[in-house]
Design a protein around this motif. Structure first.
Motif, short mmCIF file in Angstrom:
data_model
loop_
_atom_site.label_atom_id
_atom_site.label_comp_id
_atom_site.label_asym_id
_atom_site.label_seq_id
_atom_site.Cartn_x
_atom_site.Cartn_y
_atom_site.Cartn_z
N ASP A 71 0.82 -1.23 0.02
CA ASP A 71 0.11 0.17 0.01
C ASP A 71 0.96 1.28 0.00
O ASP A 71 0.50 2.15 -0.80
N ASP A 91 0.75 4.08 -3.45
CA ASP A 91 -0.31 5.10 -2.72
C ASP A 91 -0.16 6.19 -3.80
O ASP A 91 -1.18 6.94 -4.44
N ALA A 118 -2.14 5.88 -7.06
CA ALA A 118 -3.61 5.70 -7.28
C ALA A 118 -4.40 6.99 -7.45
O ALA A 118 -4.19 7.90 -6.96
N ARG A 119 -5.15 6.62 -8.38
CA ARG A 119 -6.31 7.61 -8.52
C ARG A 119 -7.55 7.13 -7.65
O ARG A 119 -8.00 6.01 -7.92
N LYS A 120 -8.03 8.13 -6.80
CA LYS A 120 -9.12 7.39 -6.09
C LYS A 120 -10.30 8.38 -6.41
O LYS A 120 -10.41 9.58 -6.71
N THR A 151 -14.82 7.96 -4.81
CA THR A 151 -15.88 7.31 -3.96
C THR A 151 -17.17 7.19 -4.59
O THR A 151 -17.55 8.40 -5.20
N ARG A 207 -15.19 2.89 -1.75
CA ARG A 207 -13.88 3.64 -2.31
C ARG A 207 -13.07 2.95 -3.30
O ARG A 207 -12.87 1.74 -3.18
N TRP A 208 -12.93 3.66 -4.63
CA TRP A 208 -12.55 3.01 -5.49
C TRP A 208 -11.00 3.31 -5.67
O TRP A 208 -10.84 4.64 -5.34
N VAL A 209 -9.94 2.56 -5.91
CA VAL A 209 -8.63 3.04 -6.06
C VAL A 209 -8.26 2.32 -7.37
O VAL A 209 -8.47 1.12 -7.96
N CYS A 210 -7.54 3.19 -8.45
CA CYS A 210 -7.34 2.75 -9.84
C CYS A 210 -6.16 2.94 -10.22
O CYS A 210 -5.41 3.97 -9.59
#
Ligand code: ZN
Length: 289
Positions: free
Chosen positions: A220, A224, A227-229, A231, A236-239
């Motif tokens: 993580d 981090d 990550a593109r984040k 909600t 919670r979406w992390v791409c």
């Protein structure tokens, strides 16, 4: 992210999320928890597939199916295979199943969740040819993404995802669900474990399959910043860009092999993976040991 006034999640909420993440038109490997949304989905899971299709994406999901695992035979039981002394595999009972085909709709739904099952059962979905750890894709590039998956090459779809400048999208789940880290382990030089299934003639053959993923959250911290984040509802979406993700993970694994280890010091799978996995003779896949 604001703007989701209604308690129900709709297709347009998903479309907005795809646009905000900037992944329209891309291949996207999705790992998901439907519970994470914290609200009902208007028109069910079709809202999600429809939204991605509307934005010209091809989506891919893991559709693993433990039911096709069979008891190992001696010539396919290498050392350092995350199987200890093999007693677990030799002694457990197995379901009587027909050989796997890419037309099968069997899935370990309890582990995979509702969305992969929905994609697998969607018209036009294409399943890769690995009895235990198949991926299934839906959309224009589906066949290209999963078409090269085989008993031996379990992570071909993830390699293709990288080649296609695709993305990994975690919808309300953590890195411990990101199968692509197993592909990064392979890129870092680890050999995936050997498990077993029937071929079309009901002969026991080796199958390349995944390992323990419980320690993947240890990555993580270094991932981090990439990550593109966003909600969606309470999900919670992390791409991540797949290729970038694999580059970073494989480098970390080479430099700090223990980073993938789970909390269980005795974990056979983590211990053997860190040692490099099974060292197989060149003709293993045709002849065995
Ligand atoms: Zn482990």
């Amino acid at each position: 992210m604001t703007g989701f006034g209604s308690t129900e999640i709709s297709k347009s909420d998903i479309v907005n999320a795809i646009n905000t993440l900037g992944i329209s038109g891309a291949d996207v490997c999705i790992h998901s928890s439907m519970r994470s949304f914290g609200a009902p989905m208007k028109n069910g899971l079709k809202s999600i597939t429809d939204a991605f299709m509307e934005r010209f994406c091809t989506i891919m999901v893991p559709t693993f199916s433990d039911i096709y695992e069979v008891r190992p035979t001696k010539q396919f039981m290498p050392e350092q295979n995350g199987a200890g002394d093999y007693s677990f595999f030799l002694e457990q009972s197995y379901a009587e199943v027909k050989p796997f085909t890419v037309e099968s709709k069997e899935i370990s739904a309890g582990d995979m969740g509702a969305f992969p099952k929905f994609v697998l059962e969607s018209e036009g979905s294409v399943r890769g040819n690995n009895p235990l750890n198949s991926f299934t894709a839906l959309g224009t590039n589906a066949k290209r993404l999963v078409g090269r998956q085989s008993f031996k090459d379990v992570y071909a779809p993830l390699k293709q995802l990288c080649a296609d400048d695709g993305y990994v999208l975690l919808m309300g789940v953590g890195l411990d669900k990101a199968t692509i880290i197993h592909y990064a382990e392979q890129v870092a030089g680890r050999v995936p474990f050997v498990r077993w299934a029937y071929d079309e003639n009901r002969k026991v053959v080796p199958v390349s399959a995944g390992s323990c993923s419980e320690g993947f959250r240890n990555l993580d911290g270094i991932l981090d910043i990439y990550a593109r984040k966003i909600t969606v509802g309470s999900s919670r979406w992390v791409c991540y860009k797949a290729q970038e993700f694999v580059d970073i993970c494989s480098r970390a694994i080479r430099n700090m092999p223990n980073i993938t280890h789970c909390d269980d010091k005795e974990c056979d799978r983590c211990n053997d993976a860190i040692k490099g996995g099974p060292q197989l003779p060149a003709d293993f896949w045709t002849k065995g040991l």
